[in-house]
Design an enzyme around this catalytic site. Structure first.
Site, PDB file in Angstrom:
ATOM      1  N   ASP A   1       0.957  -1.215   0.010  1.00 14.72           N
ATOM      2  CA  ASP A   1       0.130  -0.087  -0.066  1.00 14.72           C
ATOM      3  C   ASP A   1       0.838   1.230  -0.001  1.00 14.72           C
ATOM      4  OD1 ASP A   1      -2.244  -1.253   0.065  1.00 14.72           O
ATOM      5  OD2 ASP A   1      -2.561  -1.605   2.153  1.00 14.72           O
TER       6      ASP A   1
ATOM      7  N   ASP B   1      -6.890  -1.399  -4.888  1.00 16.36           N
ATOM      8  CA  ASP B   1      -7.842  -1.275  -4.047  1.00 16.36           C
ATOM      9  C   ASP B   1      -8.926  -0.101  -4.615  1.00 16.36           C
ATOM     10  OD1 ASP B   1      -6.595  -2.772  -2.219  1.00 16.36           O
ATOM     11  OD2 ASP B   1      -5.747  -1.222  -1.206  1.00 16.36           O
TER      12      ASP B   1
END
Length: 178
Positions: free
Chosen positions: A136, A154
């Protein structure tokens, strides 16, 4: 007389051009961009919040690992969740591919939604299988409150899912019985 192989490749080409499978280029684009960005982040940024790059008063770039799912769900488990989430992603991908095969290529809204979810899901599965975690790098915040870090995959999954939900509320033209 055509060979079985040429007929088969002709039918496959026709299937891809006429059905929602034609939109798989978008899934491939999301997947490639996601993996590319993650590799750049991993190769060029230090790990953790202390190494973040402040971009805007509400946005940082950073490099963190997510061992769980959205919002780090189950990230504190012993590793079994890696395979559970990978299996779920493969099952959802198979289901969406089946639906795309049934849709005409002209049904843009749903095909785009499905392609976004597929590309994002496979981007995160790649991370889980290759690295054991999802990379991330996007950090949005307000004051001291930070939204959980996330990535392009995402974002694609969320946008696709919202499109699917919106489609449930869209009015459909009546189709004549055949």
């Amino acid at each position: 007389m055509a060979t079985a192989k040429s007929v088969s490749s002709h039918n496959m080409s026709k299937l891809i051009k006429q059905t929602g499978l034609r939109w798989l280029w978008l899934a491939a684009l999301v997947f490639c961009l996601d993996i590319g960005i993650k590799l750049v982040v991993m190769d060029n940024m230090g790990y953790g919040w202390a190494n973040r790059i402040e971009v805007l008063p509400f946005f940082n770039l950073l490099y963190v690992h997510n061992l769980g799912a959205a919002f780090s769900f189950l990230s504190d488990q012993e590793g079994w969740q890696r395979w559970l989430f990978s299996g779920i992603a493969f099952a959802v991908t198979a289901m969406l591919l089946f639906w795309m095969r049934k849709l005409p290529a002209t049904e843009r809204w749903n095909n785009i939604a499905y392609a976004l979810v597929i590309g994002g899901a496979l981007g995160n599965v790649f991370d889980r299988i290759v690295h054991g975690f999802v990379v991330d790098y996007l950090d949005f915040f307000w004051g001291d409150y930070h939204w959980p870090a996330f990535n392009l995959a995402d974002s694609a999954i969320c946008i696709g899912a919202v499109m699917i939900v919106i489609d449930g509320f869209r009015s459909k033209k009546e189709q004549p019985e055949s």
